[in-house]
Design a protein around this motif. Structure first.
Motif, PDB file in Angstrom:
ATOM      1  N   GLY A 229      17.122 -23.552 -23.742  1.00 36.25           N
ATOM      2  CA  GLY A 229      15.636 -22.893 -23.254  1.00 36.25           C
ATOM      3  C   GLY A 229      15.091 -23.522 -22.062  1.00 36.25           C
ATOM      4  N   ARG A 230      13.924 -22.863 -21.799  1.00 36.32           N
ATOM      5  CA  ARG A 230      13.394 -23.158 -20.611  1.00 36.32           C
ATOM      6  C   ARG A 230      13.159 -24.914 -20.547  1.00 36.32           C
ATOM      7  NH1 ARG A 230       7.987 -23.690 -18.533  1.00 36.32           N
ATOM      8  NH2 ARG A 230       7.269 -23.079 -20.517  1.00 36.32           N
ATOM      9  N   ILE A 231      13.505 -25.596 -19.428  1.00 40.10           N
ATOM     10  CA  ILE A 231      13.554 -26.972 -19.135  1.00 40.10           C
ATOM     11  C   ILE A 231      11.909 -27.283 -18.905  1.00 40.10           C
ATOM     12  CG2 ILE A 231      14.232 -29.122 -17.981  1.00 40.10           C
ATOM     13  CD1 ILE A 231      17.015 -27.582 -17.770  1.00 40.10           C
ATOM     14  N   ILE A 232      11.238 -27.749 -19.840  1.00 40.77           N
ATOM     15  CA  ILE A 232       9.660 -28.197 -19.759  1.00 40.77           C
ATOM     16  C   ILE A 232       9.756 -29.509 -19.187  1.00 40.77           C
ATOM     17  CG2 ILE A 232       7.744 -28.363 -20.632  1.00 40.77           C
ATOM     18  CD1 ILE A 232       8.762 -26.141 -23.029  1.00 40.77           C
ATOM     19  N   LEU A 233      10.413 -30.316 -19.745  1.00 36.72           N
ATOM     20  CA  LEU A 233      10.476 -31.823 -19.440  1.00 36.72           C
ATOM     21  C   LEU A 233      11.954 -32.260 -18.990  1.00 36.72           C
ATOM     22  CD1 LEU A 233       8.236 -33.404 -22.414  1.00 36.72           C
ATOM     23  CD2 LEU A 233       7.342 -32.626 -20.147  1.00 36.72           C
ATOM     24  N   PRO A 234      12.045 -32.240 -17.801  1.00 36.11           N
ATOM     25  CA  PRO A 234      13.463 -32.770 -17.241  1.00 36.11           C
ATOM     26  C   PRO A 234      13.785 -34.223 -17.735  1.00 36.11           C
ATOM     27  CG  PRO A 234      12.431 -31.785 -15.532  1.00 36.11           C
ATOM     28  CD  PRO A 234      11.203 -31.820 -16.827  1.00 36.11           C
ATOM     29  N   GLU A 235      15.264 -34.023 -18.133  1.00 34.87           N
ATOM     30  CA  GLU A 235      15.678 -35.613 -18.658  1.00 34.87           C
ATOM     31  C   GLU A 235      15.703 -36.355 -17.288  1.00 34.87           C
ATOM     32  OE1 GLU A 235      19.131 -35.523 -20.911  1.00 34.87           O
ATOM     33  OE2 GLU A 235      18.623 -33.421 -21.670  1.00 34.87           O
ATOM     34  N   PRO A 236      15.150 -37.632 -17.429  1.00 34.10           N
ATOM     35  CA  PRO A 236      15.264 -38.452 -16.322  1.00 34.10           C
ATOM     36  C   PRO A 236      16.704 -39.210 -16.209  1.00 34.10           C
ATOM     37  CG  PRO A 236      14.082 -39.617 -17.938  1.00 34.10           C
ATOM     38  CD  PRO A 236      14.267 -38.083 -18.315  1.00 34.10           C
TER      39      PRO A 236
ATOM     40  N   ALA B 205      -1.712 -41.064 -22.193  1.00 40.53           N
ATOM     41  CA  ALA B 205      -2.174 -41.007 -23.667  1.00 40.53           C
ATOM     42  C   ALA B 205      -2.023 -40.109 -24.532  1.00 40.53           C
ATOM     43  CB  ALA B 205      -3.391 -41.865 -23.631  1.00 40.53           C
ATOM     44  N   GLU B 206      -2.483 -38.824 -23.777  1.00 38.35           N
ATOM     45  CA  GLU B 206      -2.559 -37.663 -24.619  1.00 38.35           C
ATOM     46  C   GLU B 206      -1.064 -37.018 -24.712  1.00 38.35           C
ATOM     47  OE1 GLU B 206      -3.876 -32.927 -24.677  1.00 38.35           O
ATOM     48  OE2 GLU B 206      -4.975 -34.398 -23.370  1.00 38.35           O
ATOM     49  N   LEU B 207      -0.123 -37.350 -23.963  1.00 35.22           N
ATOM     50  CA  LEU B 207       1.366 -36.770 -23.883  1.00 35.22           C
ATOM     51  C   LEU B 207       1.907 -37.850 -24.932  1.00 35.22           C
ATOM     52  CD1 LEU B 207       3.522 -35.028 -23.132  1.00 35.22           C
ATOM     53  CD2 LEU B 207       4.271 -36.948 -21.067  1.00 35.22           C
ATOM     54  N   HIS B 208       1.729 -39.040 -24.926  1.00 35.83           N
ATOM     55  CA  HIS B 208       2.177 -40.158 -25.661  1.00 35.83           C
ATOM     56  C   HIS B 208       2.064 -39.560 -27.188  1.00 35.83           C
ATOM     57  CE1 HIS B 208       1.652 -44.205 -27.840  1.00 35.83           C
ATOM     58  NE2 HIS B 208       2.972 -43.820 -27.930  1.00 35.83           N
ATOM     59  N   LEU B 209       0.733 -39.463 -27.568  1.00 35.56           N
ATOM     60  CA  LEU B 209       0.285 -38.785 -28.740  1.00 35.56           C
ATOM     61  C   LEU B 209       1.172 -37.520 -29.321  1.00 35.56           C
ATOM     62  CD1 LEU B 209      -1.643 -38.418 -31.214  1.00 35.56           C
ATOM     63  CD2 LEU B 209      -3.136 -36.981 -29.672  1.00 35.56           C
ATOM     64  N   LEU B 210       1.270 -36.356 -28.316  1.00 35.70           N
ATOM     65  CA  LEU B 210       1.861 -35.322 -28.455  1.00 35.70           C
ATOM     66  C   LEU B 210       3.409 -35.472 -28.835  1.00 35.70           C
ATOM     67  CD1 LEU B 210       0.003 -32.857 -26.046  1.00 35.70           C
ATOM     68  CD2 LEU B 210      -0.389 -32.942 -28.574  1.00 35.70           C
ATOM     69  N   LEU B 211       3.812 -36.446 -27.893  1.00 28.59           N
ATOM     70  CA  LEU B 211       5.346 -36.576 -28.175  1.00 28.59           C
ATOM     71  C   LEU B 211       5.687 -37.370 -29.476  1.00 28.59           C
ATOM     72  CD1 LEU B 211       6.513 -37.896 -24.794  1.00 28.59           C
ATOM     73  CD2 LEU B 211       6.790 -35.602 -25.820  1.00 28.59           C
ATOM     74  N   SER B 212       4.391 -38.167 -29.860  1.00 33.04           N
ATOM     75  CA  SER B 212       4.856 -38.786 -31.265  1.00 33.04           C
ATOM     76  C   SER B 212       4.948 -37.731 -32.571  1.00 33.04           C
ATOM     77  CB  SER B 212       3.582 -39.621 -31.554  1.00 33.04           C
ATOM     78  OG  SER B 212       2.409 -39.005 -31.976  1.00 33.04           O
ATOM     79  N   MET B 213       4.407 -36.718 -32.233  1.00 30.65           N
ATOM     80  CA  MET B 213       4.478 -35.808 -33.234  1.00 30.65           C
ATOM     81  C   MET B 213       5.937 -35.393 -33.581  1.00 30.65           C
ATOM     82  SD  MET B 213       1.317 -35.413 -34.172  1.00 30.65           S
ATOM     83  CE  MET B 213      -0.268 -35.839 -33.313  1.00 30.65           C
TER      84      MET B 213
ATOM     85  N   ASP C  84      -0.768 -29.286 -19.039  1.00 30.61           N
ATOM     86  CA  ASP C  84      -1.120 -27.992 -19.315  1.00 30.61           C
ATOM     87  C   ASP C  84       0.070 -27.232 -20.027  1.00 30.61           C
ATOM     88  OD1 ASP C  84      -3.655 -28.339 -18.652  1.00 30.61           O
ATOM     89  OD2 ASP C  84      -3.593 -27.408 -16.429  1.00 30.61           O
ATOM     90  N   GLU C  85       1.193 -27.468 -19.344  1.00 30.14           N
ATOM     91  CA  GLU C  85       2.324 -26.762 -19.441  1.00 30.14           C
ATOM     92  C   GLU C  85       2.852 -27.195 -20.917  1.00 30.14           C
ATOM     93  OE1 GLU C  85       6.744 -25.690 -17.594  1.00 30.14           O
ATOM     94  OE2 GLU C  85       5.421 -27.495 -16.892  1.00 30.14           O
ATOM     95  N   VAL C  86       2.615 -28.740 -21.252  1.00 25.72           N
ATOM     96  CA  VAL C  86       3.088 -29.188 -22.598  1.00 25.72           C
ATOM     97  C   VAL C  86       2.125 -28.373 -23.706  1.00 25.72           C
ATOM     98  CG1 VAL C  86       3.200 -31.040 -24.050  1.00 25.72           C
ATOM     99  CG2 VAL C  86       4.033 -31.370 -21.855  1.00 25.72           C
TER     100      VAL C  86
END
Length: 405
Positions: free
Chosen positions: A246-253, A95-103, A394-396
């Motif tokens: 840049g650094r790949i924080i969230l790899p593309e699936p 849920a938190e990642l969903h919120l942050l990605l919605s930004m 934490d990384e996000v």
């Protein structure tokens, strides 16, 4: 194209809780899960929040439905020793990642998802003018990205649905992957590979970026995947530095294409609870036999002596799944020349379905008799999933400037 480090070849898949499952679920999803768990790191989850995006007014669909479905997963052969089984809502990091990605996700990306208008059209009786329904593709993206899942099993018709996750990951990495001193950190990470490997990496990077050699990119990826003496963070920097990002924080699936389920229902249509044409994984043998024996057949066969056409009979579709070539020849010959009756034709299907269900039902009885064992399996899976999810979140947070606590 995004790199996929070997350690991120993690498979994620989920199902909405619909209660007890049927043979369509088994042949369409569960058989594939059982095979994948022996070759990949697999996480399988109950998508209970997703169920609420279309059935928010009917919370009664949850509860028992969740546990019934998990029992069927375990009975079908999904092993808690080989895969992690968990419930989406018990890992709040989704849920938190969903919120942050919605930004960072443009509204238009969600509105153009193929199923958005299609589902509204199909479910006209429901009020789907909600953010939850509009935003469910982004919640799906969070489900995948929170585990840095590299592989997502989908059918060909679902590949487009995964593209929004890839776009969101790409945008996130573009916005937040250019950390201060990125190039210096990447160069320092390359040096940790040793002089020979560092020199090879830089040469391959130059050949790819200056000359566009795709082969050089593939060789460089393989080189990075083979390195044992660099951290995951350094590896992600080097993947991004290699491709000029840049650094790949969230790899593309990446989509893992699966075969479309060929499991027909008892009436020849797709097997579905809404059509009332299913054989459940836990149907009693007598019930299975009754369902198959009362299936409709070729309407031209009014009497036992009337010839028929297997191509016009729903039972023939089941023969193609459950019986071999010798039985197929027997059916074709016997039906077309009235040499066998419809009940005779159905018996091999009955026997094969019961043989398939027998070991699953035995395992299901064991889990039904010990509900605490099922809950223990899920609790362990939830904790393991949260360990992974916390690290990603934490990384996000750090990347988005939220690490000032």
């Amino acid at each position: 194209m995004s790199s996929l480090p070997a350690q991120n070849q993690r498979v994620l898949s989920g199902m909405r809780p619909t209660g007890r499952l049927h043979l369509g679920h088994y042949h369409g999803v569960l058989k594939n899960w059982v095979e994948l768990q022996h070759s990949y790191e697999c996480l399988f989850f109950v998508a209970d929040w997703h169920a609420l995006t279309t059935h928010y007014e009917d919370p009664g669909i949850l509860g028992d439905s969740v546990w019934d479905m998990v029992v069927d997963w375990l009975a079908a052969g999904v092993s808690p020793g080989s895969a992690r089984i968990f419930i989406q809502s018990r890992v709040p990091e989704h849920a938190e990642l969903h919120l942050l990605l919605s930004m960072i996700t443009p509204l238009g990306w969600l509105e153009r998802v193929p199923t958005y208008k299609d589902q509204q059209e199909k479910l006209k009786e429901k009020d789907l003018a909600t953010y939850g329904f509009l935003g469910y593709p982004l919640l799906q993206s969070a489900d995948i990205l929170i585990y840095k899942a590299g592989l997502v099993p989908v059918g060909e018709d679902q590949v487009a649905h995964l593209e929004i996750t890839r776009e969101v990951a790409r945008r996130f990495n573009h916005l937040y992957g250019r950390e201060p001193g990125f190039e210096e950190k990447a160069e320092a990470a390359a040096n940790k590979m040793g002089k020979k490997n560092a020199r090879m990496y830089r040469d391959l990077r130059r050949r790819y970026q200056e000359q566009g050699e795709d082969e050089a990119l593939d060789v460089a990826r393989a080189l990075l995947e083979s390195q044992q003496n660099i951290s995951l963070g350094d590896r992600e920097r080097l993947f991004g530095y290699l491709e000029g990002s840049g650094r790949i924080i969230l790899p593309e699936p990446h989509p893992m294409l699966t075969k479309a389920s060929k499991m027909p229902g008892l009436d020849g249509q797709k097997m579905s609870k809404s059509y009332g044409n299913t054989i459940s994984l836990r149907d009693e043998p007598a019930e299975v036999e009754k369902k198959v024996r009362t299936m409709p057949t070729d309407p031209a066969r009014v009497r036992r002596t009337d010839p028929g056409n297997p191509d016009k009979c729903p039972v023939w579709s089941l023969h193609q799944i459950y019986t071999g070539e010798d039985v197929h020849q027997w059916v074709q010959e016997g039906c077309r020349h009235a040499g066998i009756g419809c009940l005779e034709c159905k018996q091999p299907v009955v026997d094969a379905v019961l043989d398939e269900l027998r070991p699953m039902q035995a395992r299901a009885r064991e889990y039904e008799a010990d509900p605490n064992l099922v809950r223990s399996v899920v609790a362990e899976g939830c904790e393991a999933a949260r360990d992974i999810a916390r690290d990603t979140l934490d990384e996000v947070r750090r990347s988005m400037g939220l690490a000032y606590r």
